[in-house]
Design a protein around this motif. Sequence first.
Motif, PDB file in Angstrom:
ATOM      1  N   LEU A 297       0.831  -1.213   0.000  1.00  0.00           N
ATOM      2  CA  LEU A 297       0.000   0.000   0.000  1.00  0.00           C
ATOM      3  C   LEU A 297       0.867   1.265   0.000  1.00  0.00           C
ATOM      4  CD1 LEU A 297      -2.697   1.467   0.133  1.00  0.00           C
ATOM      5  CD2 LEU A 297      -2.596   1.284   2.627  1.00  0.00           C
ATOM      6  N   VAL A 298       1.878   1.275   0.866  1.00  0.00           N
ATOM      7  CA  VAL A 298       2.692   2.492   0.965  1.00  0.00           C
ATOM      8  C   VAL A 298       3.401   2.754  -0.365  1.00  0.00           C
ATOM      9  CG1 VAL A 298       4.686   3.545   2.127  1.00  0.00           C
ATOM     10  CG2 VAL A 298       2.920   2.393   3.476  1.00  0.00           C
ATOM     11  N   ALA A 299       3.897   1.689  -1.018  1.00  0.00           N
ATOM     12  CA  ALA A 299       4.549   1.874  -2.320  1.00  0.00           C
ATOM     13  C   ALA A 299       3.548   2.437  -3.325  1.00  0.00           C
ATOM     14  CB  ALA A 299       5.127   0.554  -2.813  1.00  0.00           C
ATOM     15  N   GLY A 300       2.324   1.907  -3.302  1.00  0.00           N
ATOM     16  CA  GLY A 300       1.292   2.375  -4.238  1.00  0.00           C
ATOM     17  C   GLY A 300       0.952   3.840  -3.998  1.00  0.00           C
ATOM     18  N   CYS A 360      -6.732   1.541   6.484  1.00  0.00           N
ATOM     19  CA  CYS A 360      -6.378   0.282   7.164  1.00  0.00           C
ATOM     20  C   CYS A 360      -5.922  -0.722   6.108  1.00  0.00           C
ATOM     21  CB  CYS A 360      -7.578  -0.262   7.944  1.00  0.00           C
ATOM     22  SG  CYS A 360      -7.222  -1.861   8.715  1.00  0.00           S
ATOM     23  N   PHE A 361      -4.676  -1.183   6.251  1.00  0.00           N
ATOM     24  CA  PHE A 361      -4.144  -2.092   5.212  1.00  0.00           C
ATOM     25  C   PHE A 361      -4.283  -3.567   5.572  1.00  0.00           C
ATOM     26  CE2 PHE A 361      -0.299  -0.288   7.420  1.00  0.00           C
ATOM     27  CZ  PHE A 361       0.116  -1.438   8.086  1.00  0.00           C
ATOM     28  N   ALA A 362      -5.007  -3.884   6.664  1.00  0.00           N
ATOM     29  CA  ALA A 362      -5.207  -5.293   7.028  1.00  0.00           C
ATOM     30  C   ALA A 362      -6.220  -5.899   6.064  1.00  0.00           C
ATOM     31  CB  ALA A 362      -5.702  -5.393   8.460  1.00  0.00           C
ATOM     32  N   SER A 363      -5.711  -6.502   5.005  1.00  0.00           N
ATOM     33  CA  SER A 363      -6.591  -7.012   3.959  1.00  0.00           C
ATOM     34  C   SER A 363      -6.212  -8.461   3.654  1.00  0.00           C
ATOM     35  CB  SER A 363      -6.404  -6.138   2.704  1.00  0.00           C
ATOM     36  OG  SER A 363      -7.408  -6.391   1.785  1.00  0.00           O
ATOM     37  N   ARG A 364      -7.191  -9.344   3.677  1.00  0.00           N
ATOM     38  CA  ARG A 364      -6.902 -10.769   3.421  1.00  0.00           C
ATOM     39  C   ARG A 364      -6.243 -10.925   2.058  1.00  0.00           C
ATOM     40  NH1 ARG A 364      -9.705 -14.650   1.037  1.00  0.00           N
ATOM     41  NH2 ARG A 364     -11.421 -13.220   0.659  1.00  0.00           N
ATOM     42  N   ASP A 365      -6.810 -10.258   1.068  1.00  0.00           N
ATOM     43  CA  ASP A 365      -6.255 -10.315  -0.283  1.00  0.00           C
ATOM     44  C   ASP A 365      -5.607  -8.950  -0.589  1.00  0.00           C
ATOM     45  OD1 ASP A 365      -5.654 -10.380  -2.912  1.00  0.00           O
ATOM     46  OD2 ASP A 365      -7.671 -10.944  -3.612  1.00  0.00           O
ATOM     47  N   LEU A 369      -5.969  -3.854  -2.005  1.00  0.00           N
ATOM     48  CA  LEU A 369      -5.265  -2.588  -1.757  1.00  0.00           C
ATOM     49  C   LEU A 369      -4.897  -1.932  -3.077  1.00  0.00           C
ATOM     50  CD1 LEU A 369      -2.959  -3.926   1.111  1.00  0.00           C
ATOM     51  CD2 LEU A 369      -4.963  -2.447   1.390  1.00  0.00           C
ATOM     52  N   ASP A 370      -4.420  -2.755  -4.043  1.00  0.00           N
ATOM     53  CA  ASP A 370      -4.063  -2.204  -5.370  1.00  0.00           C
ATOM     54  C   ASP A 370      -5.293  -1.572  -6.019  1.00  0.00           C
ATOM     55  OD1 ASP A 370      -1.700  -3.447  -4.826  1.00  0.00           O
ATOM     56  OD2 ASP A 370      -2.038  -5.141  -6.173  1.00  0.00           O
ATOM     57  N   ALA A 371      -6.421  -2.281  -5.905  1.00  0.00           N
ATOM     58  CA  ALA A 371      -7.647  -1.749  -6.520  1.00  0.00           C
ATOM     59  C   ALA A 371      -8.026  -0.419  -5.866  1.00  0.00           C
ATOM     60  CB  ALA A 371      -8.784  -2.761  -6.375  1.00  0.00           C
TER      61      ALA A 371
END
Length: 382
Positions: A297-300, A360-365, A369-371
């Motif tokens: 996420l941070v890179a994106g 919040c970056f707690a994502s199973r997939d 986050l990219d989307a």
Amino acid sequence: MRDAIARLPASKIREVANAAMGREDVLAFWFGESDEVTPEAVRRAAADSLLRGETFYSHNLGLPELRAGLAAYLSALHGPLDVQRIAVTSSGVNALMLSMQMLAGAGDEVVAVVPLWPNLTAQADIMGARVRRIALRPQQGRWLLDLDALREAVTARTRVLLLNAPNNPTGWTLSRHEQQDILAHCRRTGTWIVADEVYERIHFGPGAAAPSFLDIASDEDRLVVAHSFSKSFLMTGWRLGWLVLPRGHLDAVGKLIEFNTSCAPVFVQRGALAALDIAPDFVPSLVQHLRDCRDRLVAGLAALPGVEVASPAGGMYAFFRVPGQDDSLAFARQLVERHGLGLAPGVAFGTEAEGWLRWCFASRDPRRLDAGVQRLAAALAL
Ligand SMILES: Cc1ncc(COP(=O)(O)O)c(C=O)c1O
């Protein structure tokens, strides 16, 4: 109704979420929880407990075996810790409310390091205490503590110092040096430290946990540490936490628990025992997953021109800002209404965080986050 209650602000995160009620196309990252279900071993232990008929009250302070399990868990992380310092509570937020009820009365001064999850300062408001806010300062997206300002603010008149590190929303994490300095200062002023360490395991530095006041304090210091099963074990909906208190304070908190909730549900505590059993494997693998999510996420976000963001040392949030977007509530509403991207407005954590957004970056997939980043890019018309 008491004025203090009538004046409590409504949640600004909810205000954004409510604007998208019933919409299935929204990618929601506004709340502080993963979209992944609690580990099966934990769910099974709770279900078995219910099927055995464990449907009665337990001891105010929690099941003795859970308290012993928590003492062993914390001792492994922070050095020997006596079970006589541990009380099981009905969630982390309940642990924090009990701390406030125990320590801060009408007119007492509470110093809070902010931005901060608003529940903590609201609890002080409910007690009628006076909250004085000491702001972390952003520097290239990273939030830093001004120790001199904190030392100046905390005086012999300060009853409680409220600290949350790793911090929601900024990811700020206390260094050992800062902790030592703060502890020494609070010993001089006679101030209680209420340390919200619910994210101590969600820490991306060396070691199994973020620096904790438990590593350096004696068992007689005026220190209360609030904890939760929510974040490290994916148990947000279970409502279970615990408190670490100085020696000799357990009876008092037991009375408070009696008058608040009486006890945590036994089947939930059985689930928690199973969580402690799987902790040695489960928590490190969760943290590794969250590290991957954070980095992605941070890179994106950092790749979007103008976005100011730093990689958080702990917690599960990227906190960032987009130049020119100074009204975070309006911007968050616009993002959800027009672009289906659900984020929390920084102002929900205090005016000090106005203009920022929490993701919040707690994502199973992690592809979710990219989307989300693509939707933000579209919103910024990049
Ligand atoms: C900083 C902080 N403290 C405490 C809590 C309380 O967690 P719970 O009540 O789910 O145990 C949260 C939850 O988001 C939090 O962010």
